[in-house]
Write a protein that holds these residues in place. Structure first.
Motif, PDB file in Angstrom:
ATOM      1  N   SER B  45       0.954  -1.096   0.255  1.00  0.00           N
ATOM      2  CA  SER B  45      -0.007   0.085   0.167  1.00  0.00           C
ATOM      3  C   SER B  45       0.961   1.408  -0.060  1.00  0.00           C
ATOM      4  O   SER B  45       1.988   1.132   0.634  1.00  0.00           O
ATOM      5  N   TYR B  46       0.035   2.408  -0.238  1.00  0.00           N
ATOM      6  CA  TYR B  46       1.384   3.634  -0.452  1.00  0.00           C
ATOM      7  C   TYR B  46      -0.058   4.789  -0.287  1.00  0.00           C
ATOM      8  O   TYR B  46      -1.248   4.790  -0.430  1.00  0.00           O
ATOM      9  N   ARG B  47       0.653   5.801   0.428  1.00  0.00           N
ATOM     10  CA  ARG B  47      -0.282   6.624   0.807  1.00  0.00           C
ATOM     11  C   ARG B  47      -0.033   7.568  -0.688  1.00  0.00           C
ATOM     12  O   ARG B  47       1.058   8.225  -0.752  1.00  0.00           O
ATOM     13  N   PRO B  48      -1.023   8.161  -1.760  1.00  0.00           N
ATOM     14  CA  PRO B  48      -0.898   9.345  -2.654  1.00  0.00           C
ATOM     15  C   PRO B  48      -0.701  10.444  -1.971  1.00  0.00           C
ATOM     16  O   PRO B  48      -0.877  10.997  -1.046  1.00  0.00           O
ATOM     17  N   LEU B  49      -0.206  11.349  -2.744  1.00  0.00           N
ATOM     18  CA  LEU B  49       0.409  12.913  -2.232  1.00  0.00           C
ATOM     19  C   LEU B  49      -0.729  13.718  -1.533  1.00  0.00           C
ATOM     20  O   LEU B  49      -0.808  14.118  -1.272  1.00  0.00           O
ATOM     21  N   PHE B  50      -2.356  13.906  -2.400  1.00  0.00           N
ATOM     22  CA  PHE B  50      -3.321  14.115  -2.256  1.00  0.00           C
ATOM     23  C   PHE B  50      -4.046  12.932  -1.687  1.00  0.00           C
ATOM     24  O   PHE B  50      -4.713  12.157  -2.038  1.00  0.00           O
ATOM     25  N   LYS B  51      -4.784  14.056  -0.634  1.00  0.00           N
ATOM     26  CA  LYS B  51      -6.272  13.588   0.063  1.00  0.00           C
ATOM     27  C   LYS B  51      -7.043  13.032  -0.620  1.00  0.00           C
ATOM     28  O   LYS B  51      -6.907  14.747  -1.496  1.00  0.00           O
ATOM     29  N   ASP B  52      -8.645  13.027  -0.462  1.00  0.00           N
ATOM     30  CA  ASP B  52      -9.479  12.881  -1.213  1.00  0.00           C
ATOM     31  C   ASP B  52      -9.988  13.768  -0.530  1.00  0.00           C
ATOM     32  O   ASP B  52     -10.314  14.131   1.211  1.00  0.00           O
ATOM     33  N   GLU B  53     -11.850  13.865  -0.412  1.00  0.00           N
ATOM     34  CA  GLU B  53     -12.460  15.013   0.414  1.00  0.00           C
ATOM     35  C   GLU B  53     -12.298  14.393   2.197  1.00  0.00           C
ATOM     36  O   GLU B  53     -12.827  15.007   2.606  1.00  0.00           O
ATOM     37  N   ARG B  57      -5.969   8.538   1.784  1.00  0.00           N
ATOM     38  CA  ARG B  57      -6.176   7.261   1.586  1.00  0.00           C
ATOM     39  C   ARG B  57      -5.039   6.287   1.488  1.00  0.00           C
ATOM     40  O   ARG B  57      -3.526   7.029   2.056  1.00  0.00           O
ATOM     41  N   LEU B  58      -5.138   5.821   1.808  1.00  0.00           N
ATOM     42  CA  LEU B  58      -3.725   4.265   1.835  1.00  0.00           C
ATOM     43  C   LEU B  58      -5.018   3.639   0.513  1.00  0.00           C
ATOM     44  O   LEU B  58      -5.874   2.828   0.535  1.00  0.00           O
ATOM     45  N   ILE B  59      -4.224   3.112  -0.445  1.00  0.00           N
ATOM     46  CA  ILE B  59      -3.959   3.134  -1.812  1.00  0.00           C
ATOM     47  C   ILE B  59      -3.450   1.126  -1.880  1.00  0.00           C
ATOM     48  O   ILE B  59      -2.417   1.370  -0.901  1.00  0.00           O
ATOM     49  N   GLU B  60      -4.440  -0.018  -1.454  1.00  0.00           N
ATOM     50  CA  GLU B  60      -3.904  -0.911  -2.052  1.00  0.00           C
ATOM     51  C   GLU B  60      -3.031  -1.786  -3.290  1.00  0.00           C
ATOM     52  O   GLU B  60      -4.152  -1.489  -3.891  1.00  0.00           O
ATOM     53  N   VAL B  61      -2.484  -2.244  -3.386  1.00  0.00           N
ATOM     54  CA  VAL B  61      -2.101  -2.666  -4.467  1.00  0.00           C
ATOM     55  C   VAL B  61      -1.377  -3.610  -4.793  1.00  0.00           C
ATOM     56  O   VAL B  61      -0.923  -4.522  -3.627  1.00  0.00           O
ATOM     57  N   ALA B 229      -1.232  22.764  -2.937  1.00  0.00           N
ATOM     58  CA  ALA B 229      -0.390  22.076  -2.005  1.00  0.00           C
ATOM     59  C   ALA B 229      -1.828  22.018  -0.121  1.00  0.00           C
ATOM     60  O   ALA B 229      -0.550  20.804   0.860  1.00  0.00           O
ATOM     61  N   ALA B 230      -2.172  22.782  -0.226  1.00  0.00           N
ATOM     62  CA  ALA B 230      -3.189  22.642   1.168  1.00  0.00           C
ATOM     63  C   ALA B 230      -3.692  21.279   1.298  1.00  0.00           C
ATOM     64  O   ALA B 230      -4.142  20.618   2.244  1.00  0.00           O
ATOM     65  N   ALA B 231      -3.677  20.181   0.214  1.00  0.00           N
ATOM     66  CA  ALA B 231      -4.671  19.598   0.079  1.00  0.00           C
ATOM     67  C   ALA B 231      -3.833  17.864   0.325  1.00  0.00           C
ATOM     68  O   ALA B 231      -3.873  16.747   0.610  1.00  0.00           O
ATOM     69  N   ALA B 232      -2.565  18.429   0.123  1.00  0.00           N
ATOM     70  CA  ALA B 232      -1.210  17.368   0.228  1.00  0.00           C
ATOM     71  C   ALA B 232      -1.687  16.531   2.123  1.00  0.00           C
ATOM     72  O   ALA B 232      -1.423  17.903   2.485  1.00  0.00           O
ATOM     73  N   ALA B 239       9.796  15.324  -4.549  1.00  0.00           N
ATOM     74  CA  ALA B 239       9.515  14.783  -5.300  1.00  0.00           C
ATOM     75  C   ALA B 239       8.533  14.253  -5.313  1.00  0.00           C
ATOM     76  O   ALA B 239       7.882  14.160  -7.474  1.00  0.00           O
ATOM     77  N   ALA B 240       7.741  13.716  -4.752  1.00  0.00           N
ATOM     78  CA  ALA B 240       5.848  13.342  -5.638  1.00  0.00           C
ATOM     79  C   ALA B 240       5.178  14.379  -6.521  1.00  0.00           C
ATOM     80  O   ALA B 240       4.037  14.211  -6.832  1.00  0.00           O
ATOM     81  N   PHE B 241       5.533  15.389  -5.451  1.00  0.00           N
ATOM     82  CA  PHE B 241       5.101  16.640  -6.200  1.00  0.00           C
ATOM     83  C   PHE B 241       5.495  17.172  -7.913  1.00  0.00           C
ATOM     84  O   PHE B 241       5.345  17.251  -8.795  1.00  0.00           O
ATOM     85  N   MET B 242       6.437  16.438  -7.940  1.00  0.00           N
ATOM     86  CA  MET B 242       7.513  16.712  -9.423  1.00  0.00           C
ATOM     87  C   MET B 242       6.493  16.010 -10.165  1.00  0.00           C
ATOM     88  O   MET B 242       6.138  15.713 -11.422  1.00  0.00           O
ATOM     89  N   ARG B 243       6.479  14.646  -9.907  1.00  0.00           N
ATOM     90  CA  ARG B 243       6.333  13.372 -10.556  1.00  0.00           C
ATOM     91  C   ARG B 243       4.632  13.595 -10.913  1.00  0.00           C
ATOM     92  O   ARG B 243       4.092  13.337 -12.143  1.00  0.00           O
ATOM     93  N   TYR B 244       3.533  14.423  -9.622  1.00  0.00           N
ATOM     94  CA  TYR B 244       2.626  14.624 -10.428  1.00  0.00           C
ATOM     95  C   TYR B 244       2.444  15.692 -11.177  1.00  0.00           C
ATOM     96  O   TYR B 244       1.813  15.804 -12.112  1.00  0.00           O
ATOM     97  N   ALA B 245       3.472  16.651 -10.934  1.00  0.00           N
ATOM     98  CA  ALA B 245       3.772  17.305 -12.042  1.00  0.00           C
ATOM     99  C   ALA B 245       3.276  17.134 -13.517  1.00  0.00           C
ATOM    100  O   ALA B 245       2.533  17.274 -14.233  1.00  0.00           O
ATOM    101  N   MET B 246       4.565  16.645 -13.562  1.00  0.00           N
ATOM    102  CA  MET B 246       5.145  15.725 -14.871  1.00  0.00           C
ATOM    103  C   MET B 246       3.924  15.481 -15.284  1.00  0.00           C
ATOM    104  O   MET B 246       3.881  15.443 -16.704  1.00  0.00           O
ATOM    105  N   ARG B 247       3.138  14.547 -14.403  1.00  0.00           N
ATOM    106  CA  ARG B 247       1.968  13.239 -15.089  1.00  0.00           C
ATOM    107  C   ARG B 247       1.245  14.127 -15.717  1.00  0.00           C
ATOM    108  O   ARG B 247       0.373  14.423 -16.668  1.00  0.00           O
ATOM    109  N   SER B 248       0.309  15.240 -15.045  1.00  0.00           N
ATOM    110  CA  SER B 248      -0.272  16.470 -15.241  1.00  0.00           C
ATOM    111  C   SER B 248      -0.176  17.246 -16.384  1.00  0.00           C
ATOM    112  O   SER B 248      -0.883  17.582 -17.175  1.00  0.00           O
TER     113      SER B 248
END
Lengths: 185, 276
Positions: B45-53, B57-61, B229-232, B239-248
């Motif tokens: 599992s990993y915790r994604p950079l951004f939380k939801d409402e 969150r904890l994502i199970e893989v 950033a406030a929702a992160a 580093a996670a910010f950079m990856r998200y920015a690149m993908r988006s």
């Protein structure tokens, strides 16, 4: 003279279908879909008509009703002389829940004329690929919501993107102009 | 006469100048080399950079297979040789921009054979993996693998590991990429997840970050501005910010000199091979 024009109108889609696809046609993906009548559709089958395309899902309660309202308004404003050359295609972002049967019921519920509107159901990978081709982004958010780009795209008869309306608050005039230009092309 | 890049590389191999284990099998069922080239990752599992409402969150893989190394120029040249429609000369502009495989024109192919292939679009990377009987890893699979340090499945709480990754992001883009076999393995036995190239994922266009996607402009604001950033969950995870920015900001036809890929497969492939 009228007969000649009539025959030409009939033959045009056939000629378009026989011509090689433009290199920048989105139909180059060559993916296979199923429409609301459970009929197989190769994406290239859409060529020959100007396509107004968008990506939605049937149980969407947020922006999809607005997108659909925009499409209906566009449809009503397309001049009669162009109407037979334009089709409106909605691609479902949820292949699991939006089965062809669900799409059929949705079209009936929303009063969409099946002679000029099409809904497509596809494999999740093909939905991902086609959405990427259009620059559409989407992501499931929980069980009952899919966040997605609000975008209406105009394709010419060869499947080349001629215009994209991005966002919900745009004036529809530019989209109508793009449709008219694509028809005349 | 046109000499294909794969032929050039093959000749160099015969000359003994390049270490080459041979072409990959065309499908998962061909032989054990498929498994040898891939690592089993997860479950985890990993915790994604951004939380939801509802909060963090904890994502199970679920367990899956991932190539131990990024795909190399040699491997991609072989693919192009088998599938000429993906050559720089033949590729359609809807599948890649003008920079596609640009390095093949500018550099000696025998010198970059074992380096990760870059300047490859998402469409081309996807086609490569499909031909191998594989697929691109998902966003979640890549992030789960990427959070592993050398000795732990989750190294994100280790300040030394985090610093190591940040140092890579602080450096200018590498002018000469390393051979894939010279990169470091993490806990799962996967090499070069950080510090070499950015890597493509199948669902790159899910990078919406939050559920507030009511308009496209809001999506951008959520990703790039202070609201994001406030929702992160962890605003310090640069580093996670950079990856998200690149993908988006990535589009499927883009090719970048610092963007490569590796392939994944469902763990079912592993079970299938064992049963055989």
């Amino acid at each position: 003279m009228k007969l000649t024009r009539f025959v030409s109108a009939l033959a045009l889609p056939l000629l378009v279908a026989a011509a090689p696809l433009p290199d920048n046609s989105v139909y180059q993906v060559g993916s296979h879909w199923t429409n609301q009548d459970n009929k197989a559709v190769e994406i290239g089958d859409l060529r020959g008509k100007v396509q107004v395309m968008t990506f939605v899902y049937t149980y969407c309660e947020h922006t999809c009703p607005t997108i659909l309202a925009h499409l209906k308004e566009l449809d009503s404003r397309i001049p009669e002389s162009q109407r037979s050359q334009v089709n409106i295609t909605l691609v479902s972002l949820d292949p699991e829940r939006d089965t062809p049967e669900v799409l059929k019921a949705y079209m009936a519920d929303k009063g969409l004329d099946e002679s000029r509107w099409t809904m497509l159901h596809g494999d999740p990978g093909d939905v991902r690929e086609l959405s990427a081709m259009f620059g559409v982004r989407y992501r499931p958010m929980g069980h009952d919501d899919i966040a997605h780009s609000n975008m209406i795209t105009v394709l010419d008869t060869g499947g080349v993107i001629r215009y994209q309306m991005k966002g919900l608050n745009e004036d529809l005039d530019a989209t109508l102009e793009a449709i008219a230009e694509a028809v005349e092309k | 006469m046109v000499i294909s890049p794969a032929l050039v590389l093959g000749f160099a191999t015969l000359a003994g100048s390049i270490l080459w284990a041979g072409p990959r099998p065309a499908s998962a069922a061909d032989d054990g080399a498929f498994r040898e080239g891939m690592a089993r990752v997860g479950p985890g599992s990993y915790r994604p950079l951004f939380k939801d409402e509802e909060g963090p969150r904890l994502i199970e893989v679920a367990p899956f297979l991932l190539d131990r190394y990024p795909v190399t120029n040699r491997e991609f040249a072989e693919f192009v040789d088998r599938n000429p429609r993906w050559s720089p000369q033949n590729i359609k502009p809807v599948f890649a921009d003008a920079g596609y495989l640009h390095q093949w024109e500018e550099q000696d192919l025998t010198e970059i054979a074992d380096q990760p292939v870059t300047n490859v679009s998402w469409f081309a990377a996807r086609a490569y993996c499909k031909e191998q009987g594989k697929r691109l890893p998902t966003f979640d699979e890549w992030e789960l693998t990427g959070q592993a340090s050398e000795d732990r499945p989750d190294g994100t709480a280790d300040p030394a590991y985090r610093q190591q990754i940040l140092e890579w992001y602080a450096k200018p883009a590498i002018m000469k990429l390393p051979a894939v076999q010279d990169t470091t393995a993490n806990y799962w036995g996967v090499h070069g997840m950080h510090g070499v190239v950015w890597e493509l994922v199948e669902d790159f266009n899910t990078a919406l970050v939050t559920g507030e996607s009511r308009t496209d402009s809001q999506l951008d604001n959520k990703l790039y501005c202070g609201a994001g950033a406030a929702a992160a969950v962890d605003p310090g995870d640069y580093a996670a910010f950079m990856r998200y920015a690149m993908r988006s900001s990535y589009e499927a036809t883009y090719t970048l000199k610092s963007m490569g890929f590796r392939c994944a497969a469902d763990a079912e492939h592993l079970a299938m091979e064992i049963s055989q």
